[in-house]
Design an enzyme around this catalytic site. Structure first.
Site, short mmCIF file in Angstrom:
data_model
loop_
_atom_site.label_atom_id
_atom_site.label_comp_id
_atom_site.label_asym_id
_atom_site.label_seq_id
_atom_site.Cartn_x
_atom_site.Cartn_y
_atom_site.Cartn_z
N GLU A 175 -12.53 -2.17 2.22
CA GLU A 175 -13.16 -2.01 3.54
C GLU A 175 -14.24 -0.93 3.54
OE1 GLU A 175 -10.11 -1.64 6.59
OE2 GLU A 175 -9.49 -3.71 6.28
N GLU A 213 -6.29 -9.37 3.33
CA GLU A 213 -5.47 -8.73 4.37
C GLU A 213 -5.50 -9.64 5.59
OE1 GLU A 213 -5.86 -4.57 5.42
OE2 GLU A 213 -6.48 -4.08 3.37
N TYR A 263 -6.72 -8.93 11.42
CA TYR A 263 -5.41 -8.83 12.08
C TYR A 263 -5.57 -9.30 13.52
CZ TYR A 263 -4.25 -5.81 8.13
OH TYR A 263 -4.04 -5.31 6.87
N GLN A 267 1.45 -6.48 5.55
CA GLN A 267 1.80 -6.16 4.19
C GLN A 267 3.16 -6.79 3.87
OE1 GLN A 267 1.09 -2.02 3.23
NE2 GLN A 267 -0.92 -2.01 4.20
N GLU A 323 0.86 -1.19 0.00
CA GLU A 323 0.00 0.00 0.00
C GLU A 323 0.90 1.24 0.00
OE1 GLU A 323 -2.86 0.01 3.18
OE2 GLU A 323 -3.69 1.96 2.59
#
Ligand code: AHR
Length: 508
Positions: free
Chosen positions: A175, A294, A246, A354, A29
Protein backbone atom coordinates in the site's frame (compact mmCIF):
# COMPACT_ATOMS: atom_id res chain seq x y z
CA UNK A 1 -47.00 -12.45 -3.81
CA UNK A 2 -45.62 -13.77 -7.13
CA UNK A 3 -42.68 -16.17 -6.88
CA UNK A 4 -39.35 -14.59 -7.69
CA UNK A 5 -37.33 -16.62 -10.18
CA UNK A 6 -33.77 -16.23 -11.40
CA UNK A 7 -32.24 -18.18 -14.27
CA UNK A 8 -28.69 -19.43 -14.67
CA UNK A 9 -27.47 -20.96 -17.92
CA UNK A 10 -24.41 -23.17 -17.68
CA UNK A 11 -22.56 -24.26 -20.78
CA UNK A 12 -19.46 -26.44 -20.51
CA UNK A 13 -17.96 -24.75 -23.58
CA UNK A 14 -18.13 -21.27 -22.07
CA UNK A 15 -15.03 -21.43 -19.88
CA UNK A 16 -13.73 -18.30 -18.17
CA UNK A 17 -10.46 -19.93 -17.12
CA UNK A 18 -8.92 -22.59 -14.91
CA UNK A 19 -9.01 -21.70 -11.23
CA UNK A 20 -5.60 -20.90 -9.81
CA UNK A 21 -5.51 -22.54 -6.38
CA UNK A 22 -3.87 -19.39 -5.05
CA UNK A 23 -7.26 -17.71 -5.32
CA UNK A 24 -7.92 -19.20 -1.89
CA UNK A 25 -5.08 -17.54 -0.05
CA UNK A 26 -4.95 -15.65 3.21
CA UNK A 27 -2.72 -13.31 5.14
CA UNK A 28 -0.81 -13.22 8.42
CA UNK A 29 0.63 -9.91 9.55
CA UNK A 30 2.62 -9.13 12.67
CA UNK A 31 -0.40 -7.27 13.98
CA UNK A 32 -2.41 -7.65 17.18
CA UNK A 33 -2.83 -11.30 18.14
CA UNK A 34 -2.38 -12.85 14.70
CA UNK A 35 1.08 -14.25 15.43
CA UNK A 36 1.55 -13.90 19.20
CA UNK A 37 -1.51 -15.34 20.92
CA UNK A 38 -2.70 -16.64 17.56
CA UNK A 39 -0.59 -19.16 15.72
CA UNK A 40 2.09 -19.02 18.44
CA UNK A 41 1.36 -19.14 22.14
CA UNK A 42 3.89 -21.08 24.20
CA UNK A 43 2.36 -22.26 27.44
CA UNK A 44 -1.16 -22.62 26.05
CA UNK A 45 -2.49 -26.15 26.67
CA UNK A 46 -2.81 -26.63 22.87
CA UNK A 47 0.75 -25.44 22.11
CA UNK A 48 3.34 -27.93 20.91
CA UNK A 49 7.01 -27.82 21.99
CA UNK A 50 7.66 -25.03 19.45
CA UNK A 51 4.75 -22.92 20.75
CA UNK A 52 2.40 -23.53 17.79
CA UNK A 53 -1.21 -23.93 18.81
CA UNK A 54 -2.58 -27.21 17.51
CA UNK A 55 -6.22 -26.13 17.76
CA UNK A 56 -5.42 -23.19 15.46
CA UNK A 57 -3.50 -25.39 13.04
CA UNK A 58 -6.45 -27.77 12.85
CA UNK A 59 -8.89 -25.00 11.87
CA UNK A 60 -6.53 -23.33 9.41
CA UNK A 61 -5.95 -26.69 7.70
CA UNK A 62 -9.67 -27.27 7.59
CA UNK A 63 -10.19 -23.84 6.01
CA UNK A 64 -7.99 -24.94 3.09
CA UNK A 65 -5.78 -21.89 2.63
CA UNK A 66 -3.46 -22.33 -0.35
CA UNK A 67 -1.04 -19.45 0.13
CA UNK A 68 -0.37 -17.05 3.03
CA UNK A 69 0.96 -13.53 2.56
CA UNK A 70 3.52 -12.53 5.22
CA UNK A 71 4.64 -10.50 7.26
CA UNK A 72 2.45 -7.49 6.32
CA UNK A 73 0.58 -5.30 5.59
CA UNK A 74 1.57 -2.00 7.05
CA UNK A 75 4.02 -3.87 9.27
CA UNK A 76 6.25 -4.71 6.31
CA UNK A 77 7.06 -1.05 5.67
CA UNK A 78 9.23 -0.99 8.77
CA UNK A 79 10.24 -4.67 8.66
CA UNK A 80 13.78 -5.66 9.57
CA UNK A 81 13.83 -9.32 8.63
CA UNK A 82 17.25 -9.94 10.25
CA UNK A 83 15.72 -9.24 13.66
CA UNK A 84 13.59 -12.36 13.34
CA UNK A 85 16.24 -14.93 12.38
CA UNK A 86 18.97 -16.69 14.34
CA UNK A 87 19.04 -17.62 18.01
CA UNK A 88 15.79 -16.48 19.61
CA UNK A 89 17.44 -15.27 22.80
CA UNK A 90 19.51 -12.78 20.82
CA UNK A 91 16.64 -11.31 18.84
CA UNK A 92 15.91 -7.66 19.64
CA UNK A 93 12.66 -6.27 20.92
CA UNK A 94 11.63 -3.36 18.73
CA UNK A 95 9.07 -0.60 18.57
CA UNK A 96 6.69 -1.58 15.79
CA UNK A 97 5.47 1.69 14.32
CA UNK A 98 2.64 0.66 12.02
CA UNK A 99 0.45 -0.66 14.86
CA UNK A 100 2.17 1.01 17.82
CA UNK A 101 3.18 -2.30 19.34
CA UNK A 102 6.24 -3.99 20.78
CA UNK A 103 7.64 -6.70 18.50
CA UNK A 104 9.51 -9.46 20.32
CA UNK A 105 10.72 -11.17 17.12
CA UNK A 106 10.17 -14.56 18.76
CA UNK A 107 8.55 -15.56 15.48
CA UNK A 108 10.43 -14.70 12.31
CA UNK A 109 10.49 -15.92 8.77
CA UNK A 110 12.00 -19.37 9.48
CA UNK A 111 9.35 -20.08 12.11
CA UNK A 112 6.62 -18.78 9.83
CA UNK A 113 7.68 -20.89 6.86
CA UNK A 114 7.84 -23.90 9.19
CA UNK A 115 4.32 -23.15 10.43
CA UNK A 116 3.01 -22.60 6.89
CA UNK A 117 4.12 -26.12 6.00
CA UNK A 118 2.14 -27.46 8.95
CA UNK A 119 -1.03 -25.91 7.52
CA UNK A 120 -0.23 -27.02 3.94
CA UNK A 121 0.19 -23.48 2.63
CA UNK A 122 2.69 -21.78 0.38
CA UNK A 123 4.27 -18.52 1.63
CA UNK A 124 3.89 -15.23 -0.26
CA UNK A 125 6.59 -12.93 1.08
CA UNK A 126 6.59 -9.14 1.09
CA UNK A 127 9.70 -6.95 1.02
CA UNK A 128 10.03 -3.61 2.79
CA UNK A 129 9.94 -0.76 0.30
CA UNK A 130 8.95 1.75 2.98
CA UNK A 131 12.07 2.28 5.10
CA UNK A 132 14.25 0.03 2.95
CA UNK A 133 15.00 -0.72 -0.68
CA UNK A 134 16.77 -2.76 -3.37
CA UNK A 135 19.75 -4.01 -1.41
CA UNK A 136 17.73 -5.26 1.52
CA UNK A 137 15.16 -6.97 -0.70
CA UNK A 138 18.04 -8.75 -2.45
CA UNK A 139 19.58 -9.86 0.84
CA UNK A 140 16.27 -11.27 2.02
CA UNK A 141 15.72 -13.12 -1.24
CA UNK A 142 19.26 -14.51 -1.12
CA UNK A 143 18.63 -15.67 2.46
CA UNK A 144 15.39 -17.36 1.48
CA UNK A 145 16.02 -18.82 -1.96
CA UNK A 146 19.74 -19.19 -2.70
CA UNK A 147 21.08 -22.67 -2.05
CA UNK A 148 24.44 -22.01 -0.35
CA UNK A 149 27.92 -20.54 -0.61
CA UNK A 150 27.04 -16.86 -0.16
CA UNK A 151 26.78 -14.59 2.87
CA UNK A 152 23.00 -14.75 3.32
CA UNK A 153 22.38 -18.32 2.14
CA UNK A 154 25.11 -19.50 4.52
CA UNK A 155 23.58 -17.38 7.26
CA UNK A 156 20.30 -19.25 6.76
CA UNK A 157 22.14 -22.57 6.93
CA UNK A 158 23.88 -21.45 10.11
CA UNK A 159 20.36 -20.86 11.50
CA UNK A 160 19.59 -24.54 11.00
CA UNK A 161 17.67 -24.21 7.71
CA UNK A 162 19.70 -26.19 5.21
CA UNK A 163 17.30 -26.20 2.29
CA UNK A 164 16.28 -22.90 0.69
CA UNK A 165 12.67 -21.88 1.24
CA UNK A 166 12.14 -21.43 -2.51
CA UNK A 167 9.51 -18.76 -2.01
CA UNK A 168 8.00 -18.09 -5.40
CA UNK A 169 5.67 -15.14 -4.80
CA UNK A 170 6.98 -11.74 -3.67
CA UNK A 171 5.14 -8.47 -2.99
CA UNK A 172 7.07 -5.30 -3.73
CA UNK A 173 6.05 -3.41 -0.59
CA UNK A 174 2.57 -2.73 0.70
CA UNK A 175 0.00 0.00 0.00
CA UNK A 176 2.66 2.51 -0.95
CA UNK A 177 -0.04 4.93 -2.16
CA UNK A 178 -1.35 5.37 1.40
CA UNK A 179 -0.27 8.43 3.44
CA UNK A 180 -0.47 6.20 6.55
CA UNK A 181 2.25 3.96 5.16
CA UNK A 182 5.74 4.29 6.65
CA UNK A 183 7.81 5.46 3.69
CA UNK A 184 4.72 6.45 1.65
CA UNK A 185 5.72 7.32 -1.91
CA UNK A 186 4.48 9.18 -4.94
CA UNK A 187 3.56 7.12 -7.98
CA UNK A 188 6.84 7.80 -9.73
CA UNK A 189 8.95 7.26 -6.62
CA UNK A 190 7.28 3.91 -6.02
CA UNK A 191 7.20 2.88 -9.68
CA UNK A 192 10.92 3.49 -10.10
CA UNK A 193 11.87 1.77 -6.85
CA UNK A 194 9.60 -1.23 -7.49
CA UNK A 195 10.91 -1.67 -11.03
CA UNK A 196 14.55 -1.54 -9.99
CA UNK A 197 13.95 -3.82 -7.01
CA UNK A 198 12.12 -6.31 -9.22
CA UNK A 199 14.91 -6.24 -11.79
CA UNK A 200 17.55 -6.95 -9.17
CA UNK A 201 15.49 -9.66 -7.46
CA UNK A 202 15.00 -11.46 -10.77
CA UNK A 203 18.77 -11.53 -11.25
CA UNK A 204 19.02 -13.51 -8.02
CA UNK A 205 16.13 -15.84 -8.77
CA UNK A 206 14.51 -15.74 -12.23
CA UNK A 207 11.83 -18.19 -11.08
CA UNK A 208 10.09 -15.77 -8.73
CA UNK A 209 6.80 -14.00 -9.43
CA UNK A 210 6.43 -10.36 -8.45
CA UNK A 211 3.51 -8.21 -7.37
CA UNK A 212 3.55 -4.44 -7.88
CA UNK A 213 1.46 -2.40 -5.42
CA UNK A 214 -1.85 -1.14 -6.74
CA UNK A 215 -4.17 1.21 -4.89
CA UNK A 216 -4.97 0.42 -1.28
CA UNK A 217 -8.67 0.86 -2.01
CA UNK A 218 -10.90 2.01 -4.82
CA UNK A 219 -11.72 5.30 -3.08
CA UNK A 220 -8.10 6.49 -2.99
CA UNK A 221 -7.84 9.88 -4.72
CA UNK A 222 -4.95 8.56 -6.82
CA UNK A 223 -6.91 5.55 -8.14
CA UNK A 224 -6.64 4.52 -11.02
CA UNK A 225 -3.84 6.86 -12.05
CA UNK A 226 -1.64 5.10 -9.49
CA UNK A 227 -1.95 1.78 -11.34
CA UNK A 228 -1.28 3.37 -14.73
CA UNK A 229 1.68 5.47 -13.57
CA UNK A 230 3.38 2.73 -11.55
CA UNK A 231 2.87 0.06 -14.21
CA UNK A 232 4.53 2.40 -16.70
CA UNK A 233 7.68 1.70 -14.67
CA UNK A 234 7.09 -1.89 -13.56
CA UNK A 235 5.32 -3.54 -16.54
CA UNK A 236 8.42 -5.32 -17.85
CA UNK A 237 9.50 -6.64 -14.47
CA UNK A 238 6.35 -7.76 -12.65
CA UNK A 239 3.61 -10.34 -13.10
CA UNK A 240 0.77 -8.96 -11.00
CA UNK A 241 -0.64 -5.75 -9.66
CA UNK A 242 -2.16 -5.88 -6.18
CA UNK A 243 -5.70 -4.94 -5.20
CA UNK A 244 -6.93 -4.34 -1.65
CA UNK A 245 -10.48 -3.70 -0.50
CA UNK A 246 -12.48 -4.04 2.72
CA UNK A 247 -16.24 -3.59 3.00
CA UNK A 248 -18.58 -3.07 5.93
CA UNK A 249 -22.17 -2.33 6.91
CA UNK A 250 -21.27 1.13 8.17
CA UNK A 251 -24.76 2.63 7.73
CA UNK A 252 -26.53 -0.40 9.20
CA UNK A 253 -28.35 -0.91 5.91
CA UNK A 254 -28.08 -4.60 5.07
CA UNK A 255 -29.53 -4.42 1.55
CA UNK A 256 -27.08 -1.74 0.55
CA UNK A 257 -24.21 -3.45 2.36
CA UNK A 258 -24.67 -6.56 0.24
CA UNK A 259 -24.66 -4.42 -2.91
CA UNK A 260 -21.01 -3.60 -2.28
CA UNK A 261 -19.83 -6.67 -4.19
CA UNK A 262 -20.91 -4.72 -7.29
CA UNK A 263 -18.27 -2.14 -6.33
CA UNK A 264 -15.69 -4.92 -6.15
CA UNK A 265 -16.77 -6.08 -9.60
CA UNK A 266 -16.28 -2.55 -10.95
CA UNK A 267 -12.93 -2.25 -9.19
CA UNK A 268 -11.62 -5.46 -10.81
CA UNK A 269 -12.89 -4.41 -14.24
CA UNK A 270 -11.16 -1.04 -13.97
CA UNK A 271 -7.82 -2.43 -12.79
CA UNK A 272 -7.93 -5.03 -15.57
CA UNK A 273 -8.60 -2.26 -18.07
CA UNK A 274 -5.66 -0.21 -16.79
CA UNK A 275 -3.35 -3.25 -17.01
CA UNK A 276 -4.47 -3.80 -20.61
CA UNK A 277 -4.06 -0.12 -21.42
CA UNK A 278 -0.43 -0.20 -20.27
CA UNK A 279 0.14 -3.46 -22.16
CA UNK A 280 -1.16 -1.82 -25.34
CA UNK A 281 0.81 1.36 -24.73
CA UNK A 282 4.01 -0.61 -24.31
CA UNK A 283 3.20 -2.87 -27.25
CA UNK A 284 3.64 -5.61 -24.68
CA UNK A 285 2.92 -9.30 -25.10
CA UNK A 286 2.15 -10.35 -21.55
CA UNK A 287 -0.90 -9.65 -19.43
CA UNK A 288 -0.44 -8.17 -16.00
CA UNK A 289 -2.76 -10.20 -13.80
CA UNK A 290 -4.27 -9.37 -10.44
CA UNK A 291 -3.23 -10.39 -6.95
CA UNK A 292 -6.20 -9.36 -4.79
CA UNK A 293 -4.03 -9.83 -1.74
CA UNK A 294 -6.21 -8.12 0.87
CA UNK A 295 -9.97 -8.52 0.85
CA UNK A 296 -12.57 -9.00 3.56
CA UNK A 297 -15.12 -7.28 5.77
CA UNK A 298 -13.53 -4.87 8.24
CA UNK A 299 -15.48 -2.31 10.20
CA UNK A 300 -16.75 -3.78 13.52
CA UNK A 301 -13.48 -3.12 15.34
CA UNK A 302 -12.65 0.35 14.02
CA UNK A 303 -13.32 2.09 17.36
CA UNK A 304 -11.32 -0.53 19.27
CA UNK A 305 -8.42 -0.07 16.88
CA UNK A 306 -8.40 3.71 17.27
CA UNK A 307 -8.49 3.41 21.05
CA UNK A 308 -5.76 0.76 21.26
CA UNK A 309 -3.43 2.55 18.92
CA UNK A 310 -3.96 6.05 20.34
CA UNK A 311 -4.76 5.73 24.04
CA UNK A 312 -2.53 3.00 25.41
CA UNK A 313 1.14 2.58 26.17
CA UNK A 314 3.24 0.42 23.86
CA UNK A 315 1.92 -3.13 24.20
CA UNK A 316 2.91 -6.54 22.95
CA UNK A 317 0.23 -8.31 20.89
CA UNK A 318 -2.67 -6.01 21.84
CA UNK A 319 -6.23 -6.86 20.87
CA UNK A 320 -6.48 -5.18 17.49
CA UNK A 321 -8.90 -5.50 14.55
CA UNK A 322 -10.77 -8.31 16.30
CA UNK A 323 -13.97 -8.04 14.27
CA UNK A 324 -16.63 -10.49 15.39
CA UNK A 325 -18.56 -11.37 12.27
CA UNK A 326 -22.25 -12.04 11.86
CA UNK A 327 -24.38 -13.79 9.27
CA UNK A 328 -24.60 -10.84 6.89
CA UNK A 329 -20.80 -10.56 6.91
CA UNK A 330 -20.66 -14.21 5.82
CA UNK A 331 -22.96 -13.32 2.92
CA UNK A 332 -20.69 -10.44 1.97
CA UNK A 333 -17.68 -12.75 2.04
CA UNK A 334 -19.59 -15.24 -0.12
CA UNK A 335 -20.41 -12.45 -2.59
CA UNK A 336 -16.77 -11.41 -2.72
CA UNK A 337 -15.69 -15.00 -3.39
CA UNK A 338 -18.20 -15.26 -6.23
CA UNK A 339 -16.86 -12.01 -7.68
CA UNK A 340 -13.27 -13.26 -7.49
CA UNK A 341 -14.22 -16.55 -9.16
CA UNK A 342 -16.06 -14.74 -11.95
CA UNK A 343 -12.79 -13.03 -12.78
CA UNK A 344 -10.59 -16.12 -12.57
CA UNK A 345 -9.15 -15.24 -15.97
CA UNK A 346 -7.35 -12.22 -14.48
CA UNK A 347 -7.45 -12.63 -10.71
CA UNK A 348 -4.93 -15.39 -10.09
CA UNK A 349 -4.11 -14.77 -6.43
CA UNK A 350 -6.38 -13.56 -3.65
CA UNK A 351 -5.78 -13.37 0.08
CA UNK A 352 -8.60 -13.11 2.56
CA UNK A 353 -7.23 -10.67 5.12
CA UNK A 354 -6.50 -11.91 7.57
CA UNK A 355 -6.37 -15.46 8.99
CA UNK A 356 -6.18 -15.59 12.79
CA UNK A 357 -7.70 -13.18 15.37
CA UNK A 358 -7.15 -10.10 13.19
CA UNK A 359 -10.21 -9.60 10.89
CA UNK A 360 -10.12 -13.35 10.71
CA UNK A 361 -12.15 -16.48 10.03
CA UNK A 362 -10.30 -18.28 12.86
CA UNK A 363 -10.28 -16.92 16.42
CA UNK A 364 -8.07 -18.17 19.24
CA UNK A 365 -9.07 -17.44 22.81
CA UNK A 366 -6.14 -16.55 25.01
CA UNK A 367 -7.22 -18.92 27.77
CA UNK A 368 -9.50 -21.11 25.76
CA UNK A 369 -10.30 -22.71 22.50
CA UNK A 370 -10.03 -21.79 18.81
CA UNK A 371 -13.29 -21.30 16.93
CA UNK A 372 -14.78 -20.59 13.52
CA UNK A 373 -16.32 -17.23 12.71
CA UNK A 374 -19.36 -17.07 10.39
CA UNK A 375 -17.14 -15.99 7.48
CA UNK A 376 -15.17 -19.23 7.80
CA UNK A 377 -17.84 -21.18 5.96
CA UNK A 378 -18.15 -19.51 2.54
CA UNK A 379 -14.36 -19.51 2.26
CA UNK A 380 -14.18 -23.15 3.35
CA UNK A 381 -16.76 -24.15 0.71
CA UNK A 382 -15.10 -22.12 -2.04
CA UNK A 383 -11.64 -23.53 -1.29
CA UNK A 384 -12.95 -27.08 -1.02
CA UNK A 385 -15.24 -27.12 -4.06
CA UNK A 386 -13.82 -24.27 -6.17
CA UNK A 387 -11.76 -26.52 -8.39
CA UNK A 388 -11.37 -27.04 -12.13
CA UNK A 389 -12.60 -24.27 -14.41
CA UNK A 390 -15.01 -21.37 -13.94
CA UNK A 391 -17.91 -21.34 -16.38
CA UNK A 392 -19.15 -17.97 -17.57
CA UNK A 393 -22.33 -17.31 -15.63
CA UNK A 394 -25.25 -16.22 -17.80
CA UNK A 395 -27.67 -15.01 -15.15
CA UNK A 396 -31.01 -13.36 -15.29
CA UNK A 397 -32.12 -12.32 -11.85
CA UNK A 398 -34.96 -10.29 -10.39
CA UNK A 399 -33.84 -6.94 -9.04
CA UNK A 400 -34.44 -5.05 -5.82
CA UNK A 401 -33.89 -1.45 -4.80
CA UNK A 402 -31.06 -0.33 -2.50
CA UNK A 403 -30.40 3.08 -0.98
CA UNK A 404 -27.03 3.93 -2.51
CA UNK A 405 -26.58 1.33 -5.24
CA UNK A 406 -30.01 1.61 -6.87
CA UNK A 407 -31.47 -1.52 -8.45
CA UNK A 408 -29.34 -4.60 -7.92
CA UNK A 409 -29.74 -8.31 -8.64
CA UNK A 410 -31.20 -10.64 -6.00
CA UNK A 411 -28.97 -13.50 -7.03
CA UNK A 412 -25.23 -13.50 -7.57
CA UNK A 413 -23.79 -16.83 -8.65
CA UNK A 414 -21.01 -18.63 -10.44
CA UNK A 415 -20.40 -22.25 -11.39
CA UNK A 416 -17.25 -24.31 -11.45
CA UNK A 417 -16.67 -27.54 -13.33
CA UNK A 418 -14.24 -30.38 -12.79
CA UNK A 419 -14.57 -32.41 -15.95
CA UNK A 420 -12.47 -35.40 -14.92
CA UNK A 421 -14.14 -35.83 -11.58
CA UNK A 422 -17.54 -35.23 -13.16
CA UNK A 423 -18.36 -32.50 -10.64
CA UNK A 424 -20.32 -29.33 -11.18
CA UNK A 425 -20.83 -26.78 -8.39
CA UNK A 426 -22.87 -23.61 -8.25
CA UNK A 427 -22.08 -21.00 -5.58
CA UNK A 428 -25.02 -18.64 -5.13
CA UNK A 429 -26.01 -15.85 -2.76
CA UNK A 430 -29.53 -14.53 -2.55
CA UNK A 431 -28.78 -11.01 -1.33
CA UNK A 432 -32.43 -10.08 -1.16
CA UNK A 433 -32.94 -10.13 2.60
CA UNK A 434 -36.73 -10.07 2.34
CA UNK A 435 -37.65 -12.68 -0.23
CA UNK A 436 -36.77 -16.19 -1.29
CA UNK A 437 -35.84 -16.72 -4.93
CA UNK A 438 -36.08 -19.83 -7.08
CA UNK A 439 -32.91 -20.35 -9.12
CA UNK A 440 -33.58 -22.33 -12.29
CA UNK A 441 -30.31 -23.79 -13.52
CA UNK A 442 -30.35 -24.65 -17.21
CA UNK A 443 -28.04 -27.65 -17.51
CA UNK A 444 -28.21 -27.81 -21.31
CA UNK A 445 -25.08 -29.89 -22.06
CA UNK A 446 -24.62 -31.51 -18.66
CA UNK A 447 -26.60 -34.66 -19.42
CA UNK A 448 -26.45 -37.25 -16.68
CA UNK A 449 -25.61 -34.79 -13.89
CA UNK A 450 -27.56 -35.42 -10.72
CA UNK A 451 -27.88 -33.45 -7.52
CA UNK A 452 -25.29 -34.44 -4.92
CA UNK A 453 -26.18 -31.94 -2.21
CA UNK A 454 -27.42 -28.43 -1.59
CA UNK A 455 -25.57 -26.76 1.31
CA UNK A 456 -27.00 -23.63 2.88
CA UNK A 457 -25.72 -21.01 5.31
CA UNK A 458 -28.42 -18.72 6.66
CA UNK A 459 -29.85 -17.32 9.88
CA UNK A 460 -30.47 -14.11 11.76
CA UNK A 461 -28.39 -11.49 9.94
CA UNK A 462 -26.89 -10.16 13.17
CA UNK A 463 -26.11 -13.59 14.65
CA UNK A 464 -22.43 -14.28 15.40
CA UNK A 465 -20.53 -17.40 16.42
CA UNK A 466 -18.34 -17.51 19.51
CA UNK A 467 -16.09 -19.70 21.61
CA UNK A 468 -19.17 -21.18 23.26
CA UNK A 469 -20.50 -22.52 19.97
CA UNK A 470 -21.57 -21.96 16.39
CA UNK A 471 -25.04 -20.62 15.83
CA UNK A 472 -24.19 -20.08 12.16
CA UNK A 473 -23.04 -23.21 10.41
CA UNK A 474 -23.99 -24.82 7.09
CA UNK A 475 -26.77 -27.33 6.79
CA UNK A 476 -27.65 -29.79 4.05
CA UNK A 477 -31.05 -28.70 2.76
CA UNK A 478 -33.70 -30.38 0.61
CA UNK A 479 -34.23 -27.35 -1.59
CA UNK A 480 -33.18 -28.50 -5.05
CA UNK A 481 -35.17 -30.58 -7.49
CA UNK A 482 -33.68 -32.16 -10.59
CA UNK A 483 -35.83 -32.15 -13.69
CA UNK A 484 -34.91 -33.00 -17.28
CA UNK A 485 -32.19 -30.59 -18.38
CA UNK A 486 -32.53 -28.37 -15.35
CA UNK A 487 -32.21 -28.06 -11.62
CA UNK A 488 -34.53 -25.90 -9.62
CA UNK A 489 -33.14 -24.59 -6.32
CA UNK A 490 -34.83 -22.52 -3.69
CA UNK A 491 -32.48 -19.85 -2.38
CA UNK A 492 -33.74 -18.65 0.97
CA UNK A 493 -33.70 -14.91 1.59
CA UNK A 494 -30.22 -13.78 2.64
CA UNK A 495 -28.54 -17.15 2.11
CA UNK A 496 -25.27 -18.62 0.88
CA UNK A 497 -25.79 -21.74 -1.21
CA UNK A 498 -23.50 -24.42 -2.57
CA UNK A 499 -25.29 -26.66 -5.05
CA UNK A 500 -23.22 -29.67 -5.98
CA UNK A 501 -23.93 -31.98 -8.89
CA UNK A 502 -22.20 -35.13 -9.99
CA UNK A 503 -22.20 -37.06 -13.22
CA UNK A 504 -24.16 -40.24 -12.98
CA UNK A 505 -21.75 -43.19 -13.51
CA UNK A 506 -24.25 -44.93 -15.79
CA UNK A 507 -24.08 -42.05 -18.27
CA UNK A 508 -21.60 -42.58 -21.10
O1 AHR B 1 -5.07 -5.94 7.02
C1 AHR B 1 -4.96 -4.82 7.84
C2 AHR B 1 -4.26 -3.66 7.15
O2 AHR B 1 -5.07 -3.20 6.10
C3 AHR B 1 -2.95 -3.97 6.49
O3 AHR B 1 -1.87 -3.89 7.36
C4 AHR B 1 -2.85 -2.91 5.43
O4 AHR B 1 -2.13 -3.34 4.31
C5 AHR B 1 -4.28 -2.57 5.11
O5 AHR B 1 -4.51 -1.22 5.13
Amino acid sequence: MAERTARLVIDRAAVTDAIDRRLFGSFIEHLGRAVYGGLYQPGHPEADSRGYRQDVIKLVKELGVSVIRYPGGNFVSGYRWEDGVGPTAQRPRRLELAWRSVESNAVGLNEFTEWAKLVNSEVMMAVNLGTRGISDACNLLEYCNHTSGTKYSDLRISHGVKEPHKIKLWCLGNEMDGPWQIGHKTMDEYGRLAAETAKAMRLIDPEIELVSCGSSQMSMPTFPEWEAATLEHTYDFVDYVSMHQYYGNRQDDSMDYLAQSDDMEQFIRTVTAVCDYIKAKKRGRKNINISFDEWNVWFHSKAQEKDTVQNHPWQQAPHLLEDIYNMEDALMVGLMLITLLKHADRVKIACMAQLINVIAPVMAEENGTAWRQTIFYPFYHAALYGKGVVLQPIVNSPLHETSAHGLITDVECVSVYEEEAGLLTVFAVNRNIEENVILDIDLRNFEGYELLEHLVLEGDLKQCNGPEGEKIRPIRAERSIKETGKLSSMLGKASWNVIRMKKNKETV
